[in-house]
Design an enzyme around this catalytic site. Structure first.
Site, PDB file in Angstrom:
ATOM      1  N   ASP A 416       0.830  -1.194   0.000  1.00  0.00           N
ATOM      2  CA  ASP A 416       0.000   0.000   0.000  1.00  0.00           C
ATOM      3  C   ASP A 416       0.873   1.256   0.000  1.00  0.00           C
ATOM      4  O   ASP A 416       1.944   1.281   0.606  1.00  0.00           O
ATOM      5  CB  ASP A 416      -0.896  -0.023   1.247  1.00  0.00           C
ATOM      6  CG  ASP A 416      -1.818   1.158   1.331  1.00  0.00           C
ATOM      7  OD1 ASP A 416      -2.676   1.294   0.441  1.00  0.00           O
ATOM      8  OD2 ASP A 416      -1.694   1.948   2.289  1.00  0.00           O
ATOM      9  N   GLU A 469       0.982  -0.627  -5.226  1.00  0.00           N
ATOM     10  CA  GLU A 469       0.041   0.463  -5.471  1.00  0.00           C
ATOM     11  C   GLU A 469       0.886   1.734  -5.586  1.00  0.00           C
ATOM     12  O   GLU A 469       1.297   2.309  -4.580  1.00  0.00           O
ATOM     13  CB  GLU A 469      -0.970   0.600  -4.330  1.00  0.00           C
ATOM     14  CG  GLU A 469      -1.975   1.710  -4.577  1.00  0.00           C
ATOM     15  CD  GLU A 469      -2.557   2.309  -3.311  1.00  0.00           C
ATOM     16  OE1 GLU A 469      -3.599   2.967  -3.409  1.00  0.00           O
ATOM     17  OE2 GLU A 469      -1.968   2.144  -2.233  1.00  0.00           O
TER      18      GLU A 469
END
Length: 745
Positions: A416, A469
């Site tokens: 993330d 990401e």
């Protein structure tokens, strides 16, 4: 006058011990040789004890009684003629009971020098095996070895149920060279609650959760929990063996992103989470039926605030209590593998929250984070950024990644907020950030960490998928580390996502003026190994559900969504879809509630669900849709310039004898009959899928399942055909042939 027992203590050591100021307790307490090895002395500190005897563990006999040094609980005494150390217990008489306690101060250090070296250098892959709370057997004595990294603390104790949270009872052994503190405690039970009690250099005391705890209490409580001895017996050997030899960049990957707390709930008012057994019984069969190849779990590391969805974890090694224990999670993953479903995990290594029981100023200093807030504080989330320059911090994170992959058999990690790791000026104004050693904005330490992480993980765990990401144009995210890249296997295509959703939200009348929003992604599609992701971030915080984003009446909304999914499944790149999107959830996602499963009582929602299921089935059957995702010869536009009609047409190719597939996507409600389309070969073509079929809730405009090619060159192809293109529809055509093999694992 000094008693005989008092002579067994060094000058002032007894007073320092009572005041909590004597840190080298292992040199004082326990069994020691004195008088040049001619005698043994045992010293102990047991508050409220009235009498203490030394008992041999070998035969259970009493060896000696210790003298009381003072009323505070200090006892000491020699052991007669014995001069050779032996294992013993202390038989302690308290006002209301009598207990036999195996003295922890008789045991030496259990730390290995190689482990300590790797931990300090930043290369430890299994630091959780010696840090935290681990079951060990020492000289036939079973117990729990506690160990924590706190180099700047004056004193560290382990406190818990087993010692009435008394910080003087189990002061730990300090290793000055590496900042570790340890103690082996035999008298600890499974499930015992504990914390580390740290005395800072300024004298402040703080109780901290174990950074390496593998289980933690339910919020708002935050004690760590001693793990169970029994571990889940794995039965997924077949899956793991196949995975090790799978080249995922050439395989079908259709990922179902799930937040376990809100997929489904139970209870009269939906107030109870599903546990892992519920998920085994309901989620796995559903994912299997829908044809997804993988489940991606949003973070399952323990987190105190439900509203963080797990992206602000405090217990990075502890599976959250919300759905069960670690063995329950392992059983769920095992069941997924036996159903031939991979499991990926969202992993947060970019930052951590400021909860006082967590990592923040862990030993009174900025141990895990940077001291300077211009490097150590994340401005968007008011969280703290890991100091990747510290070897111990790198080992903490590397070991955590290995922990999830090794101990839980996970098939990959999705990192993330990678963009926030890569840039020192991320979300910062001029003057709010510090440049790197070369004056640039790149976070060189984070870049080196990511390269090391990916290199080590791919080497240690064949067949995994590391996914980033990353929302910027940082070059080489999926490039191999030996070529200067970050070494990820895949990168979320945030550009495609933003452009395509923007296009989706436009009135069909105006889509002709924004045609490039769906075609531009092919200009850079092969610069990285992209994954097309429609994640939870796109259906929350007022953004609305996918269905809500689309203009028009209900018929147009559902038809457009089906056509969009068809375009997405035909576009090069692996696929990810957030839960609920597969049946056109109307409301945006709310983590406090279950998905709106009652919508499946209505035909339009059933139609979208069937369409996704059939897309997944087609995707897995035809290699052309995956094997050349990252090679330009796997895709060819037939017409990318038909903005007037908002029609997109292209061919997906495989290798050798792989069947090519033709996609025709119409993003306006206009029906086109007699529409000529180029075809990659002559002969009969099957209309494999038509999103406008009545099976999916459409108007049933199409080609009756068959198209006949003519020897008329068109759009650069030797053959072509006149077809009917349905309104707001997607057609998938292919040469008539037997159904090919399943290209998934």
């Amino acid at each position: 006058m000094m008693t005989q027992a008092q002579t067994y203590f060094y000058d002032g050591s007894d007073v320092a011990l009572l005041n909590g100021q004597y840190t080298d307790v292992f040199s004082l307490l326990g069994m020691h040789c004195i008088n040049e090895g001619k005698a043994l002395v045992v010293r102990c500190f047991l508050r409220n004890a009235q009498k203490v005897d030394v008992i041999s563990l070998k035969d259970g006999r009493k060896v000696a009684s210790l003298e009381r040094v003072n009323e505070a609980g200090l006892f000491a005494g020699t052991l007669g003629r014995r001069v050779k150390p032996f294992l013993y217990a202390l038989r302690v008489v308290y006002p209301l009971c009598e207990l036999d306690i195996i003295d922890p101060y008789q045991f030496g250090s259990l730390l290995d020098s190689q482990d300590l070296y790797l931990f300090g250098e930043g290369g430890s892959e299994q630091a959780y095996r010696f840090l935290g709370a681990n079951w060990r057997q020492v000289d036939s004595v079973e117990g729990v070895h506690f160990c924590v990294w706190a180099p700047n603390a004056k004193r560290v104790s382990v406190v818990g149920d087993f010692n009435h949270w008394d910080d003087t009872r189990h002061v730990m052994r300090q290793h000055m060279a590496n900042g570790l503190w340890e103690i082996f405690l035999p008298d600890v039970a499974e499930g015992a609650h504990y914390k580390f009690d740290l005395v800072y250099q300024n004298g402040e005391r703080h109780a901290k959760s174990d950074p390496m705890a593998t289980q933690m209490e339910c919020a708002p409580n935050n004690a760590s929990i001693v793990p169970k001895k029994h571990q889940h017996p794995w039965a997924d050997t077949q899956w793991m063996d196949k995975r090790a030899t799978t080249a995922w960049h050439r395989a079908a990957m259709s990922i179902y992103e799930v937040q376990l707390g809100s997929w489904r709930r139970k209870g009269e008012f939906g107030e109870q989470y599903f546990d892992y057994q519920d998920l085994i019984e309901q989620l796995i069969p559903y994912v299997k039926e829908q044809g997804f190849t993988h489940i991606e779990l949003m973070p399952v590391s323990e987190y105190p605030f439900d509203g963080s969805w797990g992206y602000q974890p405090v217990g990075l090694y502890a599976p959250t209590h919300r759905f069960g224990d670690a063995n329950g999670l392992k059983a769920f993953i095992d069941a997924c593998h036996q159903a031939e479903i991979g499991v990926l995990l969202d992993w947060v290594a970019a930052h951590f929250p400021k909860d006082p029981h967590g990592l923040v100023r862990f030993d009174g200093t900025c141990l895990y984070e940077h001291e300077d807030p211009r490097k150590g504080t994340h401005p968007d989330w008011d969280t703290l950024i890991y100091n990747y320059d510290r070897g111990e911090v790198r080992s903490f994170l590397l070991s955590n990644a290995c922990y999830w992959l090794r101990e839980f058999h996970l098939d990959g990690l999705r990192l993330d907020a990678v963009s926030s790791m890569l840039y020192l000026d991320y979300s910062r104004e001029p003057g709010q950030w510090l440049p790197n050693a070369y004056g640039g904005r790149e976070n060189l330490e984070a870049i080196h960490f990511l390269q090391m992480l990916n290199q080590r993980l791919y080497q240690a765990f064949p067949g995994i998928c590391m996914i980033a990401e990353e929302s910027t144009a940082f070059a080489g995210v999926t490039k191999p580390t030996d070529c200067g890249g970050l070494g990820f296997g895949f990168k979320w295509n945030m550009g495609w996502m933003n452009d395509s959703l923007s296009y989706l939200g436009r009135d069909p009348i105006y889509r002709q003026y924004h045609h490039n929003q769906l075609t531009f992604s092919l200009m850079y599609a092969y610069s990285e190994q992209f994954m097309l992701s429609i994640s939870h971030d796109e259906v929350v915080h007022g953004k609305g559900s996918l269905l809500h984003k689309i203009p028009g009446d209900d018929w147009q909304k559902f038809a457009t969504l089906r056509a969009y999914y068809g375009f997405m499944w035909g576009h090069p790149g692996k696929k990810l879809l957030f839960m609920g999107s597969e049946f056109a959830q109307r409301d945006e996602w709310n983590h406090n509630h279950s998905l709106d499963w009652h919508l499946l009582a209505f035909e339009p929602h059933q139609g979208v669900q069937r369409w996704l299921r059939d897309l997944n089935q087609l995707y897995r059957q035809f290699p052309a849709l995956s094997v050349l995702d990252y090679e330009s010869q796997g895709f060819r536009w037939l017409d990318c310039d038909n903005g007037r009609d908002s029609i997109f047409s292209f061919v997906r190719y495989g290798e050798g004898s792989d069947v090519p597939l033709v996609f025709v996507v119409n993003m306006t409600p206009t029906l086109h009959q007699g529409f000529r389309i180029g075809l990659p070969q002559g002969g009969d073509f099957c209309e494999y899928l038509n999103s406008d079929s009545h099976l999916y809730g459409g108007s049933n405009q199409g080609n009756a399942g068959k198209v006949i090619a003519e020897d008329l060159p068109w759009q650069g192809m030797a053959s072509s055909a006149l077809i009917t293109v349905p309104p707001l529809g997607c057609l998938i055509l292919g040469p008539a042939t037997d159904a090919p093999r399943d290209t998934s694992l």
